[in-house]
Motif scaffolding. Structure first.
Motif, PDB file in Angstrom:
ATOM      1  N   LEU A 202      -7.030   9.797   3.968  1.00  0.00           N
ATOM      2  CA  LEU A 202      -5.765   9.556   4.660  1.00  0.00           C
ATOM      3  C   LEU A 202      -5.902   9.856   6.144  1.00  0.00           C
ATOM      4  O   LEU A 202      -5.429   9.082   6.986  1.00  0.00           O
ATOM      5  N   GLN A 203      -6.559  10.961   6.475  1.00  0.00           N
ATOM      6  CA  GLN A 203      -6.765  11.302   7.878  1.00  0.00           C
ATOM      7  C   GLN A 203      -7.608  10.244   8.579  1.00  0.00           C
ATOM      8  O   GLN A 203      -7.336   9.863   9.722  1.00  0.00           O
ATOM      9  N   ARG A 204      -8.644   9.763   7.851  1.00  0.00           N
ATOM     10  CA  ARG A 204      -9.502   8.733   8.440  1.00  0.00           C
ATOM     11  C   ARG A 204      -8.707   7.453   8.706  1.00  0.00           C
ATOM     12  O   ARG A 204      -8.826   6.850   9.780  1.00  0.00           O
ATOM     13  N   LYS A 205      -7.873   7.075   7.724  1.00  0.00           N
ATOM     14  CA  LYS A 205      -7.093   5.852   7.888  1.00  0.00           C
ATOM     15  C   LYS A 205      -6.019   6.016   8.956  1.00  0.00           C
ATOM     16  O   LYS A 205      -5.713   5.072   9.688  1.00  0.00           O
ATOM     17  N   GLU A 206      -5.438   7.217   9.031  1.00  0.00           N
ATOM     18  CA  GLU A 206      -4.440   7.464  10.077  1.00  0.00           C
ATOM     19  C   GLU A 206      -5.071   7.358  11.456  1.00  0.00           C
ATOM     20  O   GLU A 206      -4.473   6.791  12.376  1.00  0.00           O
ATOM     21  N   LYS A 207      -6.283   7.901  11.585  1.00  0.00           N
ATOM     22  CA  LYS A 207      -6.992   7.803  12.871  1.00  0.00           C
ATOM     23  C   LYS A 207      -7.344   6.351  13.168  1.00  0.00           C
ATOM     24  O   LYS A 207      -7.197   5.872  14.309  1.00  0.00           O
ATOM     25  N   LEU A 208      -7.807   5.636  12.124  1.00  0.00           N
ATOM     26  CA  LEU A 208      -8.142   4.228  12.301  1.00  0.00           C
ATOM     27  C   LEU A 208      -6.917   3.434  12.714  1.00  0.00           C
ATOM     28  O   LEU A 208      -6.985   2.572  13.610  1.00  0.00           O
TER      29      LEU A 208
END
Length: 285
Positions: free
Chosen positions: A101-107
């Motif tokens: 989720l953090q990775r996708k939020e950053k993306l």
């Protein structure tokens, strides 16, 4: 004397009888006590047997309960281990989901940033195009619509100059009035360097074959390069932003079945496009 002996014998017999009575009473008492003891013993023995049965039952129950306890402990240990494993698995999955989720939020944030930059670049490009269109229209406002037109479509500006304004039939050298129109346009182009310019030569569908031109492709290319030469040599437009192209008869704007349509198709189109390097870099990133 006899009387004395008789009394003495009677006394002795009385004493004997009295002793016998005492002895019998004592005996009866002892027998009663013995019987009582026997009864008590029997009761105690019965109680003992009952207690032994209870003890045996309790031992059996203890053994059974001990086995059940051991089974419960084993099941509890298994459940505890399983619960621990399940909890760890859930925790690991949750951590993995949180990281994803953090990775996708950053993306998403990065993409939103790029989209904003792209939109800003597009807005700047649209503003540039709008201003450029206004300047080109003002520069060429004194020419007739049948000589040239200025239009905007698909994010580009099209300056369409008719053969009538530029060339005599079958020629590539530009007439004086045509050069004057190119000079007006060149004044705008030199002040707006952040554009790419394509000079396109177009013909009608009637074939041409002369000593100078093999076909309409030749004519369209040479007319386009003639315009480029005038803009760069005579009016000092930066040649780096100019690209000549021969389109031949492949892109008509009117029917070639009549004289008027063919006249409209014989033209030079100067296509002005804002440079897209900024947008391309953003897209690459």
């Amino acid at each position: 004397m006899r009387k004395i002996l008789t009394l003495g014998l009677i006394g002795i017999i009385g004493l004997s009888l009295s002793s016998c009575l005492v002895a019998k009473k004592k005996y009866d008492a002892e027998v009663a006590a013995k019987n009582k003891l026997i009864k008590e013993k029997r009761r105690l023995q019965a109680d003992k047997r009952n207690l032994q049965k209870q003890v045996t039952g309790l031992k059996s129950d203890t053994t059974r309960l001990g086995k059940e306890l051991r089974d419960l402990k084993a099941k509890y240990a298994a459940l505890s281990q399983s619960s621990k494993l399940t909890t760890n698995e859930l925790r690991n999955k949750l951590n993995a989901r949180e990281k994803e989720l953090q990775r996708k939020e950053k993306l998403l944030a990065d993409r939103e940033s790029v989209v904003k930059k792209l939109q800003d670049a597009i807005n700047r490009k649209d503003k540039l195009l709008k201003n450029l269109l206004s300047k080109v229209q003002n520069a060429l406002k004194n020419f007739n619509p049948d000589e040239l037109t200025v239009t905007s479509k698909n994010g580009k500006i099209y300056v369409s100059l008719s053969e009538k304004l530029l060339f005599k039939s079958g020629r590539t050298d530009v007439d004086r009035k045509g050069k004057r129109a190119l000079g007006k346009l060149a004044e705008v182009l030199k002040k707006n360097q952040d554009i790419d310019i394509q000079i396109e030569g177009h013909t009608d569908s009637i074939p041409i074959r002369t000593a100078k031109f093999k076909d309409n492709w030749d004519l369209s290319v040479l007319r386009a390069t003639s315009i480029v030469r005038i803009l760069t040599v005579d009016y000092e437009v930066d040649p780096k932003i100019l690209t000549p192209a021969g389109k031949g008869e492949g892109f008509p704007v009117a029917s070639n079945k009549n004289k008027e349509g063919r006249a409209r198709n014989r033209r030079i189109e100067i296509v002005l496009s804002p440079k897209l390097e900024e947008l391309l870099k953003l897209l690459e990133n």
